[in-house]
Motif scaffolding. Structure first.
Motif, PDB file in Angstrom:
ATOM      1  N   ALA A  13      29.700  32.114  51.509  1.00 53.54           N
ATOM      2  CA  ALA A  13      28.972  31.486  52.612  1.00 53.54           C
ATOM      3  C   ALA A  13      28.754  29.998  52.340  1.00 53.54           C
ATOM      4  CB  ALA A  13      27.639  32.194  52.828  1.00 53.54           C
ATOM      5  N   GLN A  14      28.381  29.667  51.099  1.00 50.87           N
ATOM      6  CA  GLN A  14      28.188  28.262  50.743  1.00 50.87           C
ATOM      7  C   GLN A  14      29.497  27.481  50.836  1.00 50.87           C
ATOM      8  OE1 GLN A  14      25.980  29.417  46.978  1.00 50.87           O
ATOM      9  NE2 GLN A  14      24.949  27.493  47.460  1.00 50.87           N
ATOM     10  N   ARG A  15      30.583  28.099  50.368  1.00 51.27           N
ATOM     11  CA  ARG A  15      31.894  27.441  50.431  1.00 51.27           C
ATOM     12  C   ARG A  15      32.294  27.183  51.880  1.00 51.27           C
ATOM     13  NH1 ARG A  15      36.246  29.764  51.678  1.00 51.27           N
ATOM     14  NH2 ARG A  15      35.608  31.875  51.044  1.00 51.27           N
ATOM     15  N   GLU A  16      32.115  28.196  52.742  1.00 56.09           N
ATOM     16  CA  GLU A  16      32.473  28.044  54.151  1.00 56.09           C
ATOM     17  C   GLU A  16      31.631  26.974  54.832  1.00 56.09           C
ATOM     18  OE1 GLU A  16      34.855  29.205  56.004  1.00 56.09           O
ATOM     19  OE2 GLU A  16      35.767  30.606  54.591  1.00 56.09           O
ATOM     20  N   LEU A  17      30.356  26.879  54.470  1.00 61.03           N
ATOM     21  CA  LEU A  17      29.493  25.843  55.040  1.00 61.03           C
ATOM     22  C   LEU A  17      30.073  24.460  54.749  1.00 61.03           C
ATOM     23  CD1 LEU A  17      26.829  24.884  56.375  1.00 61.03           C
ATOM     24  CD2 LEU A  17      25.783  24.971  54.093  1.00 61.03           C
ATOM     25  N   GLU A  18      30.435  24.224  53.502  1.00 65.12           N
ATOM     26  CA  GLU A  18      30.960  22.910  53.147  1.00 65.12           C
ATOM     27  C   GLU A  18      32.338  22.668  53.748  1.00 65.12           C
ATOM     28  OE1 GLU A  18      31.535  19.948  49.299  1.00 65.12           O
ATOM     29  OE2 GLU A  18      30.647  21.914  49.026  1.00 65.12           O
ATOM     30  N   GLU A  19      33.209  23.688  53.729  1.00 61.83           N
ATOM     31  CA  GLU A  19      34.562  23.515  54.258  1.00 61.83           C
ATOM     32  C   GLU A  19      34.550  23.258  55.766  1.00 61.83           C
ATOM     33  OE1 GLU A  19      36.986  26.358  51.055  1.00 61.83           O
ATOM     34  OE2 GLU A  19      36.877  26.944  53.163  1.00 61.83           O
ATOM     35  N   GLU A  20      33.729  23.989  56.503  1.00 62.97           N
ATOM     36  CA  GLU A  20      33.749  23.870  57.962  1.00 62.97           C
ATOM     37  C   GLU A  20      32.913  22.722  58.497  1.00 62.97           C
ATOM     38  OE1 GLU A  20      32.855  27.568  59.923  1.00 62.97           O
ATOM     39  OE2 GLU A  20      34.859  28.359  59.518  1.00 62.97           O
ATOM     40  N   THR A  21      31.850  22.344  57.774  1.00 59.08           N
ATOM     41  CA  THR A  21      30.927  21.347  58.329  1.00 59.08           C
ATOM     42  C   THR A  21      30.727  20.100  57.472  1.00 59.08           C
ATOM     43  OG1 THR A  21      28.910  22.234  57.298  1.00 59.08           O
ATOM     44  CG2 THR A  21      29.644  23.269  59.369  1.00 59.08           C
ATOM     45  N   GLY A  22      31.058  20.166  56.188  1.00 58.96           N
ATOM     46  CA  GLY A  22      30.781  19.043  55.299  1.00 58.96           C
ATOM     47  C   GLY A  22      29.357  19.043  54.768  1.00 58.96           C
ATOM     48  N   TYR A  23      28.572  20.080  55.088  1.00 60.86           N
ATOM     49  CA  TYR A  23      27.201  20.197  54.592  1.00 60.86           C
ATOM     50  C   TYR A  23      27.163  21.106  53.366  1.00 60.86           C
ATOM     51  CZ  TYR A  23      24.966  18.048  58.686  1.00 60.86           C
ATOM     52  OH  TYR A  23      24.528  17.160  59.651  1.00 60.86           O
ATOM     53  N   GLU A  24      26.173  20.867  52.505  1.00 51.92           N
ATOM     54  CA  GLU A  24      25.942  21.766  51.382  1.00 51.92           C
ATOM     55  C   GLU A  24      24.444  21.939  51.165  1.00 51.92           C
ATOM     56  OE1 GLU A  24      27.678  20.223  47.781  1.00 51.92           O
ATOM     57  OE2 GLU A  24      25.927  18.978  47.367  1.00 51.92           O
ATOM     58  N   SER A  25      24.113  23.025  50.466  1.00 51.17           N
ATOM     59  CA  SER A  25      22.713  23.319  50.169  1.00 51.17           C
ATOM     60  C   SER A  25      22.634  23.924  48.777  1.00 51.17           C
ATOM     61  CB  SER A  25      22.153  24.308  51.194  1.00 51.17           C
ATOM     62  OG  SER A  25      20.880  24.763  50.786  1.00 51.17           O
ATOM     63  N   SER A  26      21.614  23.546  48.008  1.00 48.25           N
ATOM     64  CA  SER A  26      21.434  24.105  46.664  1.00 48.25           C
ATOM     65  C   SER A  26      20.478  25.290  46.667  1.00 48.25           C
ATOM     66  CB  SER A  26      20.905  23.025  45.713  1.00 48.25           C
ATOM     67  OG  SER A  26      19.688  22.494  46.192  1.00 48.25           O
ATOM     68  N   ALA A  27      19.780  25.543  47.791  1.00 47.10           N
ATOM     69  CA  ALA A  27      18.826  26.658  47.885  1.00 47.10           C
ATOM     70  C   ALA A  27      19.301  27.643  48.945  1.00 47.10           C
ATOM     71  CB  ALA A  27      17.433  26.137  48.239  1.00 47.10           C
ATOM     72  N   VAL A  28      19.761  28.803  48.488  1.00 43.67           N
ATOM     73  CA  VAL A  28      20.360  29.783  49.398  1.00 43.67           C
ATOM     74  C   VAL A  28      19.744  31.158  49.162  1.00 43.67           C
ATOM     75  CG1 VAL A  28      22.507  30.951  50.046  1.00 43.67           C
ATOM     76  CG2 VAL A  28      22.533  28.505  49.524  1.00 43.67           C
ATOM     77  N   TYR A  29      19.427  31.836  50.258  1.00 42.83           N
ATOM     78  CA  TYR A  29      18.915  33.200  50.218  1.00 42.83           C
ATOM     79  C   TYR A  29      19.997  34.127  50.761  1.00 42.83           C
ATOM     80  CZ  TYR A  29      16.134  37.320  51.501  1.00 42.83           C
ATOM     81  OH  TYR A  29      15.655  38.602  51.628  1.00 42.83           O
ATOM     82  N   TYR A  30      20.411  35.106  49.959  1.00 45.03           N
ATOM     83  CA  TYR A  30      21.392  36.074  50.420  1.00 45.03           C
ATOM     84  C   TYR A  30      20.662  37.148  51.218  1.00 45.03           C
ATOM     85  CZ  TYR A  30      24.782  39.848  50.480  1.00 45.03           C
ATOM     86  OH  TYR A  30      25.619  40.863  50.891  1.00 45.03           O
TER      87      TYR A  30
END
Length: 200
Positions: free
Chosen positions: A91-108
């Motif tokens: 999910a984090q990889r797809e966020l960056e690939e599709e939008t250019g955004y990233e986040s260091s705090a993620v809840y699965y």
């Protein structure tokens, strides 16, 4: 008492079609002794991400053409989970690939079945403090527009029925809101989400 899934027995499975999706033809022996064939959509799991920008003010979405509806939809960033990849990492990889955004705090936020006639699961991650770090890096046949939706419009958007992962997002948001997670990076967003939930 016999459990419902003990009343059905898979006899064999054959590959019926393999293209962008894979369809297996599964043959079952049913409880009454009859034999039936079922088309089952197989293949890798998928992962989507509900990413909130810094302060939780907006949600990062990806607008792209979808061949099923035959039109452009505004959706959660997401895609296939690669072999050996954890769903949250996908999910984090797809966020960056599709939008250019990233986040260091993620809840699965877990997963649900893709559909009743599929062996695939779709996973959801909720990301806090998403920030733009670069340009998207789209796959072949992938193009669109990155959009920001004000978070106070999120539930109206999910209720509209105009995206493919609305149920996944609603279930994930509720799970996140009632969770006892202890990540300090997610605490502010959790309070924001609780405030967005009707009647919470």
């Amino acid at each position: 008492m016999t459990e419902p899934d003990e009343l059905w027995r898979k006899l064999w499975s054959t590959r019926a079609y393999k293209g962008f999706v894979t369809v297996n033809r599964d043959t079952y022996l049913e409880a009454d002794g009859s034999v039936s064939e079922w088309d089952v959509i197989a293949g890798p799991d998928s992962a989507a991400v509900l990413a909130f920008t810094e302060g939780g003010s907006d949600v990062v979405l990806f607008e792209q053409f979808r061949v099923g509806p035959g039109r452009t939809l505004l959706e959660l960033p997401g895609g296939y989970v690669k072999s050996g990849e954890a769903p949250g990492a996908a999910a984090q990889r797809e966020l960056e690939e599709e939008t250019g955004y990233e986040s260091s705090a993620v809840y699965y936020a877990g997963s649900e079945w893709w559909s009743a006639n599929s062996s695939r699961r779709k996973h959801l991650a909720i990301a806090a403090e998403a920030r733009l770090v670069g340009d998207p890096s789209w796959d072949v046949s992938e193009a669109g527009f990155v959009r920001l939706l004000p978070s106070d419009e999120l539930f109206d958007f999910l209720m509209s029925g105009e995206l493919t992962d609305a149920g996944l997002a609603c279930r994930g948001l509720l799970k996140f809101a009632v969770s006892t997670q202890q990540d300090a990076g997610l605490a502010k967003l959790q309070a924001t989400v609780r405030g967005l939930l009707p009647g919470y």
